[in-house]
Design an enzyme around this catalytic site. Structure first.
Site, PDB file in Angstrom:
ATOM      1  N   LYS A 387       2.028   7.469   0.263  1.00  0.00           N
ATOM      2  CA  LYS A 387       1.776   7.565   1.698  1.00  0.00           C
ATOM      3  C   LYS A 387       3.112   7.638   2.430  1.00  0.00           C
ATOM      4  O   LYS A 387       3.928   6.726   2.356  1.00  0.00           O
ATOM      5  CB  LYS A 387       0.963   6.359   2.159  1.00  0.00           C
ATOM      6  CG  LYS A 387      -0.423   6.302   1.521  1.00  0.00           C
ATOM      7  CD  LYS A 387      -1.156   5.011   1.794  1.00  0.00           C
ATOM      8  CE  LYS A 387      -0.581   3.847   1.021  1.00  0.00           C
ATOM      9  NZ  LYS A 387      -1.396   2.621   1.122  1.00  0.00           N
ATOM     10  N   THR A 418      -2.398  -0.984  13.645  1.00  0.00           N
ATOM     11  CA  THR A 418      -2.538  -0.309  12.343  1.00  0.00           C
ATOM     12  C   THR A 418      -2.860  -1.291  11.219  1.00  0.00           C
ATOM     13  O   THR A 418      -2.699  -0.963  10.051  1.00  0.00           O
ATOM     14  CB  THR A 418      -1.243   0.433  11.998  1.00  0.00           C
ATOM     15  OG1 THR A 418      -0.150  -0.502  11.982  1.00  0.00           O
ATOM     16  CG2 THR A 418      -0.955   1.534  13.001  1.00  0.00           C
ATOM     17  N   GLY A 420      -4.483  -2.946   8.327  1.00  0.00           N
ATOM     18  CA  GLY A 420      -5.504  -2.567   7.359  1.00  0.00           C
ATOM     19  C   GLY A 420      -5.586  -1.088   7.045  1.00  0.00           C
ATOM     20  O   GLY A 420      -6.548  -0.638   6.403  1.00  0.00           O
ATOM     21  N   THR A 421      -4.581  -0.302   7.452  1.00  0.00           N
ATOM     22  CA  THR A 421      -4.654   1.139   7.188  1.00  0.00           C
ATOM     23  C   THR A 421      -4.643   1.445   5.694  1.00  0.00           C
ATOM     24  O   THR A 421      -5.360   2.336   5.225  1.00  0.00           O
ATOM     25  CB  THR A 421      -3.486   1.884   7.869  1.00  0.00           C
ATOM     26  OG1 THR A 421      -2.256   1.243   7.522  1.00  0.00           O
ATOM     27  CG2 THR A 421      -3.651   1.890   9.368  1.00  0.00           C
ATOM     28  N   GLY A 422      -3.823   0.725   4.921  1.00  0.00           N
ATOM     29  CA  GLY A 422      -3.764   0.962   3.479  1.00  0.00           C
ATOM     30  C   GLY A 422      -5.072   0.635   2.788  1.00  0.00           C
ATOM     31  O   GLY A 422      -5.554   1.408   1.943  1.00  0.00           O
ATOM     32  N   CYS A 423      -5.660  -0.502   3.159  1.00  0.00           N
ATOM     33  CA  CYS A 423      -6.958  -0.894   2.586  1.00  0.00           C
ATOM     34  C   CYS A 423      -8.018   0.147   2.914  1.00  0.00           C
ATOM     35  O   CYS A 423      -8.827   0.533   2.061  1.00  0.00           O
ATOM     36  CB  CYS A 423      -7.399  -2.246   3.149  1.00  0.00           C
ATOM     37  SG  CYS A 423      -6.248  -3.605   2.899  1.00  0.00           S
TER      38      CYS A 423
END
Length: 475
Positions: A387, A418, A420-423
């Site tokens: 990412k 932002t 929790g964007t990865g989860c």
């Protein structure tokens, strides 16, 4: 006889080696009473006259219970006793010859092992396919296993019913969830059991639920976020909105909100294994997302259970670095993650700092993203989605897969919230994989979903707040 897909739901194949002190006819009748929907008589050592007498007896039983009756391999006998059809293997009578002998109204099934054989059988007029062995089996010791991917490929591309065969039993049958099969063919799972009727009944219930499942299931293994923006809570919201049934196995409880984490309570590895056992033995997930796991013992337990249950479509978000730059797991846990879990992944989704750890290099530009993705993908034998983020580019992510690269580009959303964007991204990818999308399509759809969730501009909490996971719902 016209074949209905429902006829193939529980396909029982006889085997004289399990007779014990009973007659074959009594065993067959118990199987039929228990719910067997199709019966294949399989004999190898009987003389012709004895085989004929037995076949007539079994045929009468099948007629009594209104179940199709076919003979294994012996086309001439099937014609002589007017059986409902025959099942032939790759080395038996040619399909066209069998059809010529039996006529157009009889059922002919063919054993196949790959899509090429399946296409040939379909084109030559087979009524159904038996695909296997899908698990190791004692009756065909020289048979090589057919992968789940091959089984699903055949079901997807061939427009006649497909029965999975080989080593299937009450415990592993659930692993065929999502394959697209119309039934299972079993031998010892029925005829080797002390209570044949009950064994058939339970198997029929399991395969019926599997075949008629209306929504794919997806599992997240991660920690809880009490504020709901990341972790298990974000994963479940994302999976639900992306139209899969979400399940969870918790690795830890956290006390946190948009301003930070104030407490962590990890579960024991024994309890995590209990959670995974409960899930995989009842509702089999067609994809698994793994988030933050900071404990070495938990990592080992996850790897052990995923291997035990032949988990597939494994998306690992290797959470190691917090947004603040703080390291979230120690070096020992990172080493364990690298050794046990990462090689099992379908795809890894590291951000730049995590990719730097995995590739053991600094990443400052897009060419270095390519270099790092190559190193990681080759080392762990999986696809890698690095990412990019605004540190290097707007919101452009790089997928490396088997020597090929693909950029997924999106404009950066100017939103401070932002959390929790990865989860969310990794969970959306897992949900799409569970529905049968390719990895590339899964990523494309996941990125569009998360961009919209950010663009909804939800503003909650005093710190970096959560996204609007439910933006697609009517207001």
């Amino acid at each position: 006889m016209k074949l209905d897909k429902q006829d193939l739901l529980l396909y029982a194949v006889t085997d004289r080696s399990w007779l014990k002190d009973r007659s074959l006819a009594s065993q067959v009748e118990d199987a039929l009473k228990g719910g067997a929907t199709f019966l294949q008589l399989r004999e190898k050592d009987l003389d012709d006259e004895t085989f004929k007498d037995e076949a007539l007896q079994i045929k009468a039983l099948c007629q009594k219970y209104h179940v199709p009756f076919i003979i294994n391999d012996n086309v001439e006998l099937a014609k002589e006793i007017d059986a409902d059809g025959v099942h032939i293997g790759q080395d038996d009578c040619e399909l066209k010859k069998a059809r010529e002998i039996l006529g157009k109204d009889k059922i002919i099934g063919v054993s196949v092992h790959d899509l090429k054989e399946a296409r040939i059988a379909y084109e030559n007029g087979a009524d159904y396919l038996g695909v296997g062995a899908v698990f190791s089996t004692n009756t065909k010791k020289d048979a090589s296993a057919v992968s789940f991917t091959t089984l699903k490929e055949i079901c997807t591309n061939i427009d006649i019913p497909v029965v999975a065969i080989g080593g299937i039993n009450a415990d592993n049958i659930i692993q065929l969830t999502g394959s697209g099969i119309d039934g299972v063919a079993v031998i010892s799972a029925i005829f080797a059991q002390d209570d044949i009727k009950e064994a058939a009944k339970k198997l029929k219930e399991k395969i019926s639920r599997l075949v008629h499942q209306t929504i794919p299931a997806c599992l997240t293994i991660a920690g809880s976020d009490s504020s709901g923006g990341a972790g298990i809570q974000a994963d479940v919201k994302t999976m639900l909105i992306n139209r899969v049934y979400a399940m969870s196995a918790l690795t830890a409880l956290t006390a946190q909100n948009t301003t930070g984490v104030t407490g962590i309570y990890e579960v024991s590895d024994e309890f995590l294994e209990q959670q995974l056992d409960s899930i995989f033995t009842d509702i089999y997930p067609e994809a698994v997302k793994i988030g933050m796991v900071s404990n070495q013992a938990l990592i080992i337990s996850i790897a052990k259970k995923l291997k035990e249950y032949n988990a597939r479509n494994i998306v690992i978000d290797p959470v190691m670095i917090a947004t603040s730059g703080a390291k979230l797991i120690d070096d020992e846990a990172i080493d364990t993650l690298k050794e046990y879990l990462l090689p099992m992944a379908t795809v890894l989704t590291p951000n730049i700092p995590e990719a730097e750890i995995l590739a053991d290099m600094k990443i400052k530009n897009e060419p270095e993203m390519v270099e790092a993705a190559t190193l990681i993908g080759e080392k762990y034998g999986c696809a890698v989605l690095i990412k990019g983020g605004h540190a290097i580019n707007d919101a452009n992510d790089l997928l490396y897969q088997k020597g090929h690269y693909q950029w997924f580009k999106e404009k950066r959303i100017d939103n401070f919230n932002t959390h929790g964007t990865g989860c969310t991204l990794s969970s959306a990818i897992a949900a799409n994989l569970a529905k049968g999308d390719s990895l590339e399509k899964s990523i494309e759809k996941a990125k569009k979903y998360i961009s919209k969730a950010l663009a909804a501009m939800l503003d909650l909490g005093s710190g970096s707040g959560p996204m609007d996971h439910g933006w697609v719902l009517d207001k």
